[in-house]
Scaffold this motif. Structure first.
Motif, PDB file in Angstrom:
ATOM      1  N   ALA A  92      89.657  13.935  45.832  1.00  0.00           N
ATOM      2  CA  ALA A  92      89.198  15.256  45.394  1.00  0.00           C
ATOM      3  C   ALA A  92      88.776  15.217  43.929  1.00  0.00           C
ATOM      4  CB  ALA A  92      90.296  16.298  45.606  1.00  0.00           C
ATOM      5  N   GLU A  93      89.509  14.490  43.093  1.00  0.00           N
ATOM      6  CA  GLU A  93      89.144  14.365  41.676  1.00  0.00           C
ATOM      7  C   GLU A  93      87.825  13.621  41.505  1.00  0.00           C
ATOM      8  OE1 GLU A  93      92.467  12.562  39.692  1.00  0.00           O
ATOM      9  OE2 GLU A  93      93.706  14.349  39.907  1.00  0.00           O
ATOM     10  N   LEU A  94      87.616  12.567  42.311  1.00  0.00           N
ATOM     11  CA  LEU A  94      86.349  11.829  42.255  1.00  0.00           C
ATOM     12  C   LEU A  94      85.173  12.724  42.631  1.00  0.00           C
ATOM     13  CD1 LEU A  94      87.192   8.417  43.922  1.00  0.00           C
ATOM     14  CD2 LEU A  94      86.285   8.766  41.644  1.00  0.00           C
ATOM     15  N   ALA A  95      85.333  13.483  43.712  1.00  0.00           N
ATOM     16  CA  ALA A  95      84.258  14.372  44.164  1.00  0.00           C
ATOM     17  C   ALA A  95      83.993  15.457  43.127  1.00  0.00           C
ATOM     18  CB  ALA A  95      84.617  14.987  45.510  1.00  0.00           C
ATOM     19  N   SER A  96      85.045  15.995  42.534  1.00  0.00           N
ATOM     20  CA  SER A  96      84.879  17.026  41.506  1.00  0.00           C
ATOM     21  C   SER A  96      84.178  16.449  40.281  1.00  0.00           C
ATOM     22  CB  SER A  96      86.229  17.612  41.110  1.00  0.00           C
ATOM     23  OG  SER A  96      86.809  18.271  42.205  1.00  0.00           O
ATOM     24  N   GLY A  97      84.494  15.224  39.945  1.00  0.00           N
ATOM     25  CA  GLY A  97      83.844  14.558  38.821  1.00  0.00           C
ATOM     26  C   GLY A  97      82.370  14.293  39.077  1.00  0.00           C
ATOM     27  N   SER A  98      81.982  14.243  40.332  1.00  0.00           N
ATOM     28  CA  SER A  98      80.575  14.017  40.696  1.00  0.00           C
ATOM     29  C   SER A  98      79.818  15.320  40.896  1.00  0.00           C
ATOM     30  CB  SER A  98      80.499  13.185  41.977  1.00  0.00           C
ATOM     31  OG  SER A  98      81.068  11.927  41.769  1.00  0.00           O
ATOM     32  N   GLY A  99      80.476  16.445  40.620  1.00  0.00           N
ATOM     33  CA  GLY A  99      79.785  17.726  40.700  1.00  0.00           C
ATOM     34  C   GLY A  99      80.010  18.501  41.988  1.00  0.00           C
ATOM     35  N   PHE A 100      80.914  18.053  42.841  1.00  0.00           N
ATOM     36  CA  PHE A 100      81.218  18.769  44.078  1.00  0.00           C
ATOM     37  C   PHE A 100      82.539  19.492  43.920  1.00  0.00           C
ATOM     38  CE2 PHE A 100      78.637  15.139  45.399  1.00  0.00           C
ATOM     39  CZ  PHE A 100      77.623  15.791  46.080  1.00  0.00           C
ATOM     40  N   SER A 101      82.613  20.703  44.423  1.00  0.00           N
ATOM     41  CA  SER A 101      83.837  21.500  44.346  1.00  0.00           C
ATOM     42  C   SER A 101      84.672  21.249  45.600  1.00  0.00           C
ATOM     43  CB  SER A 101      83.474  22.983  44.221  1.00  0.00           C
ATOM     44  OG  SER A 101      84.617  23.763  44.374  1.00  0.00           O
ATOM     45  N   ILE A 102      85.548  20.256  45.525  1.00  0.00           N
ATOM     46  CA  ILE A 102      86.368  19.861  46.669  1.00  0.00           C
ATOM     47  C   ILE A 102      87.833  19.958  46.279  1.00  0.00           C
ATOM     48  CG2 ILE A 102      86.919  17.979  48.256  1.00  0.00           C
ATOM     49  CD1 ILE A 102      84.096  18.507  48.658  1.00  0.00           C
ATOM     50  N   GLU A 103      88.634  20.568  47.142  1.00  0.00           N
ATOM     51  CA  GLU A 103      90.081  20.616  46.929  1.00  0.00           C
ATOM     52  C   GLU A 103      90.733  19.533  47.771  1.00  0.00           C
ATOM     53  OE1 GLU A 103      91.633  24.506  47.606  1.00  0.00           O
ATOM     54  OE2 GLU A 103      89.973  25.458  46.544  1.00  0.00           O
ATOM     55  N   ARG A 104      91.909  19.115  47.374  1.00  0.00           N
ATOM     56  CA  ARG A 104      92.557  18.025  48.089  1.00  0.00           C
ATOM     57  C   ARG A 104      92.919  18.377  49.517  1.00  0.00           C
ATOM     58  NH1 ARG A 104      97.703  18.402  48.558  1.00  0.00           N
ATOM     59  NH2 ARG A 104      99.357  17.872  47.553  1.00  0.00           N
ATOM     60  N   GLN A 105      93.097  19.667  49.832  1.00  0.00           N
ATOM     61  CA  GLN A 105      93.397  20.083  51.196  1.00  0.00           C
ATOM     62  C   GLN A 105      92.193  19.888  52.115  1.00  0.00           C
ATOM     63  OE1 GLN A 105      93.924  22.054  48.529  1.00  0.00           O
ATOM     64  NE2 GLN A 105      96.116  22.403  48.461  1.00  0.00           N
ATOM     65  N   GLN A 106      90.998  19.793  51.542  1.00  0.00           N
ATOM     66  CA  GLN A 106      89.796  19.629  52.333  1.00  0.00           C
ATOM     67  C   GLN A 106      89.553  18.169  52.726  1.00  0.00           C
ATOM     68  OE1 GLN A 106      87.233  21.597  49.409  1.00  0.00           O
ATOM     69  NE2 GLN A 106      86.743  23.100  50.993  1.00  0.00           N
ATOM     70  N   VAL A 107      90.209  17.233  52.062  1.00  0.00           N
ATOM     71  CA  VAL A 107      90.032  15.815  52.356  1.00  0.00           C
ATOM     72  C   VAL A 107      90.889  15.467  53.569  1.00  0.00           C
ATOM     73  CG1 VAL A 107      90.292  13.470  51.470  1.00  0.00           C
ATOM     74  CG2 VAL A 107      89.587  15.309  49.938  1.00  0.00           C
ATOM     75  N   ARG A 108      90.239  14.967  54.629  1.00  0.00           N
ATOM     76  CA  ARG A 108      90.926  14.620  55.875  1.00  0.00           C
ATOM     77  C   ARG A 108      91.263  13.129  55.854  1.00  0.00           C
ATOM     78  NH1 ARG A 108      91.973  18.973  59.026  1.00  0.00           N
ATOM     79  NH2 ARG A 108      91.957  17.503  60.718  1.00  0.00           N
TER      80      ARG A 108
END
Length: 188
Positions: A99-115
């Protein structure tokens, strides 16, 4: 306990379904996160009044998730971690890291969304899903490597998890020839 679902829940039901769930699941997850209402007569009437608004909100959220899914689909995120010679990580890569990697790349992802079924504990390319909406899931690739150079090699298709045998034909040839030369000199 019987509840009315306010959104689609995987392996449970669609919006508007009245389902029977365990009390703890309803009290600790569904009700606090506004994913369901207790199935009382008053709440059934309330749901019928707000059904159109809930469906419109759900449709809007789904469209937004599909727009993000187009950009996110097929993305590869690189994680640099320390690992042993066999490719076993000294730690692991968990949902929070992704989730931190995706957020760092400009995507708004929470850790609960990662399957992620289990933490990633080896180097290599790992496929996983990100659930942007109950009806929208996106595949992404996580490239786990010891260095940026290894990550680039893995992205090209090299398998770094196997131990590479070092071939030194010159040394082997010298050892094979040396005993024969000594044996011939003694016999003469």
């Amino acid at each position: 306990m019987e509840v009315i679902l306010l959104e689609r829940i995987a392996r449970l039901g669609q919006m508007g379904d009245v389902v029977r769930v365990r009390d703890g699941f309803a009290r600790n997850f569904l009700l606090p996160q506004n994913k369901a209402l207790r199935a009382t007569e008053q709440n059934r009437k309330r749901f019928e009044r707000e059904k159109v608004q809930l469906e419109a909100r759900n449709l809007e959220a789904k469209k937004e998730a599909e727009a993000v899914a187009e950009k996110l689909s097929g993305q590869t995120f690189t994680v640099i971690r320390q690992a042993g010679e066999t490719g076993q990580l000294y730690g692991s890569v968990a949902t929070r890291d992704i989730a931190e990697l995706a957020s760092g790349s400009g995507f708004s992802i929470e850790r609960q969304q990662v399957r992620l079924d289990r933490p990633i504990k080896t180097i290599g390319l790992h496929e996983l899903l990100i659930s942007l909406h109950p009806e929208v899931e996106v595949p992404v690739t996580i490239n786990v490597a010891r260095s940026a150079d290894e990550a680039a090699r893995q992205a090209r298709g090299e398998d770094l998890t196997r131990r590479q045998a070092f071939e030194e034909p010159e040394i082997e040839d010298e050892f094979e020839e040396a005993p024969e030369a000594e044996g011939e000199g003694e016999a003469a």
